[in-house]
Write a protein that holds these residues in place. Structure first.
Motif, PDB file in Angstrom:
ATOM      1  N   GLY A  36       0.867  -1.068   0.027  1.00 44.57           N
ATOM      2  CA  GLY A  36       0.002   0.062   0.077  1.00 44.57           C
ATOM      3  C   GLY A  36       0.773   1.301   0.131  1.00 44.57           C
ATOM      4  N   PHE A  37       0.462   2.039   0.830  1.00 42.20           N
ATOM      5  CA  PHE A  37       1.239   3.472   0.850  1.00 42.20           C
ATOM      6  C   PHE A  37       2.549   3.241   1.189  1.00 42.20           C
ATOM      7  CE2 PHE A  37       2.238   7.647   3.027  1.00 42.20           C
ATOM      8  CZ  PHE A  37       2.052   8.577   1.867  1.00 42.20           C
ATOM      9  N   GLU A  38       2.972   2.654   2.228  1.00 38.98           N
ATOM     10  CA  GLU A  38       4.581   2.630   2.473  1.00 38.98           C
ATOM     11  C   GLU A  38       5.366   2.080   1.317  1.00 38.98           C
ATOM     12  OE1 GLU A  38       2.329   1.626   4.844  1.00 38.98           O
ATOM     13  OE2 GLU A  38       3.020   1.941   6.827  1.00 38.98           O
ATOM     14  N   ALA A  39       4.848   0.920   0.651  1.00 35.01           N
ATOM     15  CA  ALA A  39       5.417   0.400  -0.538  1.00 35.01           C
ATOM     16  C   ALA A  39       5.496   1.490  -1.630  1.00 35.01           C
ATOM     17  CB  ALA A  39       4.596  -0.607  -1.079  1.00 35.01           C
ATOM     18  N   THR A  40       4.379   2.212  -1.701  1.00 28.41           N
ATOM     19  CA  THR A  40       4.447   3.504  -2.871  1.00 28.41           C
ATOM     20  C   THR A  40       5.592   4.423  -2.686  1.00 28.41           C
ATOM     21  OG1 THR A  40       2.034   2.909  -3.085  1.00 28.41           O
ATOM     22  CG2 THR A  40       3.084   5.123  -4.007  1.00 28.41           C
ATOM     23  N   VAL A  41       5.714   4.751  -1.372  1.00 30.50           N
ATOM     24  CA  VAL A  41       6.909   5.768  -0.964  1.00 30.50           C
ATOM     25  C   VAL A  41       8.078   5.111  -1.169  1.00 30.50           C
ATOM     26  CG1 VAL A  41       7.742   6.873   1.052  1.00 30.50           C
ATOM     27  CG2 VAL A  41       5.345   6.882   0.768  1.00 30.50           C
ATOM     28  N   ASN A  42       8.307   3.803  -0.710  1.00 31.79           N
ATOM     29  CA  ASN A  42       9.679   3.283  -1.297  1.00 31.79           C
ATOM     30  C   ASN A  42       9.716   3.102  -2.367  1.00 31.79           C
ATOM     31  OD1 ASN A  42      11.770   1.522  -0.828  1.00 31.79           O
ATOM     32  ND2 ASN A  42      10.683   0.481   0.775  1.00 31.79           N
ATOM     33  N   ALA A  43       8.990   2.814  -3.461  1.00 30.23           N
ATOM     34  CA  ALA A  43       9.005   2.872  -4.852  1.00 30.23           C
ATOM     35  C   ALA A  43       9.756   4.269  -5.272  1.00 30.23           C
ATOM     36  CB  ALA A  43       8.046   2.386  -5.615  1.00 30.23           C
ATOM     37  N   ARG A  44       8.693   5.158  -4.731  1.00 29.23           N
ATOM     38  CA  ARG A  44       9.173   6.673  -5.192  1.00 29.23           C
ATOM     39  C   ARG A  44      10.450   7.170  -4.797  1.00 29.23           C
ATOM     40  NH1 ARG A  44      10.349  10.339  -7.661  1.00 29.23           N
ATOM     41  NH2 ARG A  44       8.879  12.268  -8.278  1.00 29.23           N
ATOM     42  N   ALA A  45      10.904   6.732  -3.437  1.00 27.53           N
ATOM     43  CA  ALA A  45      12.188   7.104  -3.146  1.00 27.53           C
ATOM     44  C   ALA A  45      13.331   6.294  -3.812  1.00 27.53           C
ATOM     45  CB  ALA A  45      12.322   6.535  -1.425  1.00 27.53           C
ATOM     46  N   ASN A  46      13.309   5.198  -4.200  1.00 29.58           N
ATOM     47  CA  ASN A  46      14.161   4.554  -4.982  1.00 29.58           C
ATOM     48  C   ASN A  46      14.436   5.283  -6.186  1.00 29.58           C
ATOM     49  OD1 ASN A  46      14.365   2.561  -3.037  1.00 29.58           O
ATOM     50  ND2 ASN A  46      12.971   1.009  -4.280  1.00 29.58           N
ATOM     51  N   ARG A  47      13.205   6.170  -6.646  1.00 27.71           N
ATOM     52  CA  ARG A  47      13.589   6.764  -8.080  1.00 27.71           C
ATOM     53  C   ARG A  47      14.215   7.992  -7.902  1.00 27.71           C
ATOM     54  NH1 ARG A  47       8.262   4.990  -9.061  1.00 27.71           N
ATOM     55  NH2 ARG A  47       7.197   6.932  -8.788  1.00 27.71           N
ATOM     56  N   LEU A  48      14.510   8.616  -6.660  1.00 33.99           N
ATOM     57  CA  LEU A  48      14.915   9.982  -6.362  1.00 33.99           C
ATOM     58  C   LEU A  48      16.505   9.804  -6.508  1.00 33.99           C
ATOM     59  CD1 LEU A  48      12.623  11.105  -3.588  1.00 33.99           C
ATOM     60  CD2 LEU A  48      12.715  12.031  -5.786  1.00 33.99           C
ATOM     61  N   PRO A  49      17.343  10.709  -6.224  1.00 29.13           N
ATOM     62  CA  PRO A  49      18.613  10.811  -6.425  1.00 29.13           C
ATOM     63  C   PRO A  49      19.392  10.056  -5.113  1.00 29.13           C
ATOM     64  CG  PRO A  49      17.953  12.859  -7.303  1.00 29.13           C
ATOM     65  CD  PRO A  49      16.631  12.060  -6.805  1.00 29.13           C
ATOM     66  N   ARG A  50      20.318   9.277  -5.292  1.00 29.70           N
ATOM     67  CA  ARG A  50      20.884   8.721  -3.866  1.00 29.70           C
ATOM     68  C   ARG A  50      21.488   9.818  -3.111  1.00 29.70           C
ATOM     69  NH1 ARG A  50      20.022   3.152  -2.606  1.00 29.70           N
ATOM     70  NH2 ARG A  50      18.865   2.329  -4.570  1.00 29.70           N
ATOM     71  N   ARG A  51      22.133  10.765  -3.847  1.00 33.24           N
ATOM     72  CA  ARG A  51      22.637  11.790  -3.017  1.00 33.24           C
ATOM     73  C   ARG A  51      22.089  12.390  -2.053  1.00 33.24           C
ATOM     74  NH1 ARG A  51      21.752  14.288  -7.923  1.00 33.24           N
ATOM     75  NH2 ARG A  51      20.506  16.129  -7.911  1.00 33.24           N
ATOM     76  N   LEU A  52      20.777  12.288  -1.909  1.00 38.29           N
ATOM     77  CA  LEU A  52      19.729  12.963  -1.107  1.00 38.29           C
ATOM     78  C   LEU A  52      20.007  11.972   0.581  1.00 38.29           C
ATOM     79  CD1 LEU A  52      16.617  13.662  -3.124  1.00 38.29           C
ATOM     80  CD2 LEU A  52      18.337  15.218  -2.051  1.00 38.29           C
ATOM     81  N   GLY A  53      20.330  10.820   0.297  1.00 36.93           N
ATOM     82  CA  GLY A  53      20.434   9.964   1.547  1.00 36.93           C
ATOM     83  C   GLY A  53      19.113   9.704   2.135  1.00 36.93           C
ATOM     84  N   SER A  54      19.011   9.683   3.463  1.00 37.16           N
ATOM     85  CA  SER A  54      17.864   9.375   4.237  1.00 37.16           C
ATOM     86  C   SER A  54      16.661  10.594   3.973  1.00 37.16           C
ATOM     87  CB  SER A  54      18.012   9.231   5.691  1.00 37.16           C
ATOM     88  OG  SER A  54      18.411  10.580   6.236  1.00 37.16           O
ATOM     89  N   LEU A  55      17.106  11.468   3.207  1.00 38.98           N
ATOM     90  CA  LEU A  55      16.035  12.627   2.948  1.00 38.98           C
ATOM     91  C   LEU A  55      15.244  12.229   1.638  1.00 38.98           C
ATOM     92  CD1 LEU A  55      18.050  15.934   3.252  1.00 38.98           C
ATOM     93  CD2 LEU A  55      16.197  15.005   4.798  1.00 38.98           C
ATOM     94  N   TYR A  77      13.436   9.533   1.693  1.00 44.04           N
ATOM     95  CA  TYR A  77      12.096   8.884   2.176  1.00 44.04           C
ATOM     96  C   TYR A  77      11.335  10.209   2.620  1.00 44.04           C
ATOM     97  CZ  TYR A  77      14.673   4.643   1.973  1.00 44.04           C
ATOM     98  OH  TYR A  77      15.884   3.620   1.665  1.00 44.04           O
ATOM     99  N   VAL A  78      11.916  11.036   3.188  1.00 38.30           N
ATOM    100  CA  VAL A  78      10.975  12.224   3.816  1.00 38.30           C
ATOM    101  C   VAL A  78      10.510  12.911   2.134  1.00 38.30           C
ATOM    102  CG1 VAL A  78      11.010  14.487   4.790  1.00 38.30           C
ATOM    103  CG2 VAL A  78      12.285  12.598   5.683  1.00 38.30           C
ATOM    104  N   ALA A  79      11.244  13.221   1.294  1.00 39.86           N
ATOM    105  CA  ALA A  79      10.918  13.777   0.020  1.00 39.86           C
ATOM    106  C   ALA A  79       9.817  12.840  -0.747  1.00 39.86           C
ATOM    107  CB  ALA A  79      12.068  14.037  -0.994  1.00 39.86           C
ATOM    108  N   ALA A  80      10.142  11.475  -0.648  1.00 38.64           N
ATOM    109  CA  ALA A  80       9.045  10.933  -1.353  1.00 38.64           C
ATOM    110  C   ALA A  80       7.789  10.472  -0.609  1.00 38.64           C
ATOM    111  CB  ALA A  80       9.592   9.283  -1.223  1.00 38.64           C
ATOM    112  N   LEU A  81       7.634  10.596   0.826  1.00 38.55           N
ATOM    113  CA  LEU A  81       6.602  10.876   1.739  1.00 38.55           C
ATOM    114  C   LEU A  81       5.687  12.192   1.303  1.00 38.55           C
ATOM    115  CD1 LEU A  81       4.957   9.706   4.210  1.00 38.55           C
ATOM    116  CD2 LEU A  81       6.366  10.986   5.606  1.00 38.55           C
ATOM    117  N   LEU A  82       6.344  13.110   1.157  1.00 36.65           N
ATOM    118  CA  LEU A  82       5.675  14.456   0.959  1.00 36.65           C
ATOM    119  C   LEU A  82       5.218  14.203  -0.405  1.00 36.65           C
ATOM    120  CD1 LEU A  82       8.228  17.094   2.357  1.00 36.65           C
ATOM    121  CD2 LEU A  82       5.840  16.031   3.414  1.00 36.65           C
ATOM    122  N   LEU A  83       5.804  13.839  -1.517  1.00 38.95           N
ATOM    123  CA  LEU A  83       5.404  13.697  -3.031  1.00 38.95           C
ATOM    124  C   LEU A  83       4.177  12.715  -2.928  1.00 38.95           C
ATOM    125  CD1 LEU A  83       9.007  13.549  -4.719  1.00 38.95           C
ATOM    126  CD2 LEU A  83       7.188  15.485  -4.771  1.00 38.95           C
TER     127      LEU A  83
END
Length: 299
Positions: A151-170, A172-178
């Motif tokens: 569900g939602f957590e999996a969607t956030v995880n998938a979105r975080a995986n597409r964001l630049p790795r240089r953001l580090g743990s951020l 996941y926060v960015a993916a959550l907001l998006l």
């Protein structure tokens, strides 16, 4: 507790891209420190070898240290489960939620822990794994030491995986907001033998560790050595009534939409994607079982 031994086939596993090169640097640092103490370690770069060869080298080791994040740990655990081969963890990933369960203050303390273990001043600690089996592939069992989300957590995880790795743990926060503006309820069923839930949900996870997404403490009381896993589900059809409770949800605290239980086994009916340790596991209905003491950690 496992008995201590002399480690002659020690593998330090890393990916050179972890932490923008941090994994490679910490792996070399650890190897140098161990060499100074008289232990020769082999540096295993997972980016340069086929999966079968990596697995063979891990199975022949008498100790393994992962220098990386949850994704790398996830793949190593598939090989080390139930072998008794002790696993050490030095954080160098973007999430590092499995490492947080060790309660180390920083990577330097983790390196001290590993060095002390290899020197023979500590014993391995058995921790639980979660076995995941999907209906669509009943003969394939995947393992995780962390969390399983759909569900939602999996969607956030998938979105975080597409964001630049240089953001580090951020990431996941960015993916959550998006993802929050696009959040939709999904239908799911969960049965533990003691609790049954059937209805709409906004988010759902089963975890063996306390945090997801680089330190978001969804499971404040979870332990990975008690023979139980924690379910956290946010029930409901609309996001609007839930929004004001988001801080409580992210802190693993009680709220009006919470469904929570601790159990040894779970049966989940869903049509959603399922992620574990940042990795896509499968899609559709699945079962989860706690495997007590299936992994030995340098702790």
């Amino acid at each position: 507790m496992a008995t201590q031994q002399r480690f002659e086939r020690l593998q330090i596993v890393f990916h050179p891209a972890s932490g923008r090169g941090l994994g490679w640097r910490r792996a070399r640092q650890l190897a140098g420190r161990l060499a100074d103490a008289g232990t020769v370690a082999h540096l295993l770069d997972v980016s340069s070898q086929p999966t079968a060869r990596i697995a063979a080298q891990l199975k022949s080791a008498d100790a393994v240290v992962v220098v990386g994040g949850d994704g790398l740990i996830h793949h190593v655990v598939q090989v080390l489960a139930r072998t008794g081969i002790p696993l050490g963890i030095i954080p160098a990933g973007s999430g590092n939620d499995t490492w947080r369960m060790l309660r180390d203050a920083n990577p330097a303390q983790s390196m001290d822990r590993v060095a002390a273990f290899i020197a023979g001043s500590a014993a391995a600690h058995p921790v639980d794994l979660l076995e995941v089996e999907f209906d669509e592939a009943p003969q394939i069992v995947r393992l995780t030491v962390g969390a399983i989300s759909w569900g939602f957590e999996a969607t956030v995880n998938a979105r975080a995986n597409r964001l630049p790795r240089r953001l580090g743990s951020l990431r996941y926060v960015a993916a959550l907001l998006l993802c929050i503006p696009k959040l939709k309820a999904f239908c799911t069923e969960v049965d533990t033998g003691g609790l049954e839930y059937r209805g709409p949900a906004l988010a759902a996870s089963i975890a063996n560790i306390r945090s997801l997404g680089g330190g978001i403490t969804l499971f404040a009381s979870a332990e990975f050595d008690d023979g139980l896993a924690d379910l956290s589900l946010v029930r409901g059809e609309r996001i609007a009534p839930v929004l004001r409770h988001v801080p409580r949800i992210l802190a693993g605290r009680n709220h009006p939409f919470r469904v929570a239980v601790r159990a040894k086994a779970f049966r989940v009916e869903t049509s959603e994607d399922c992620y574990a340790d940042g990795e896509l596991l499968g899609r559709g209905a699945f079962s989860v079982r706690v495997a007590p003491g299936a992994l030995h950690l340098m702790r």
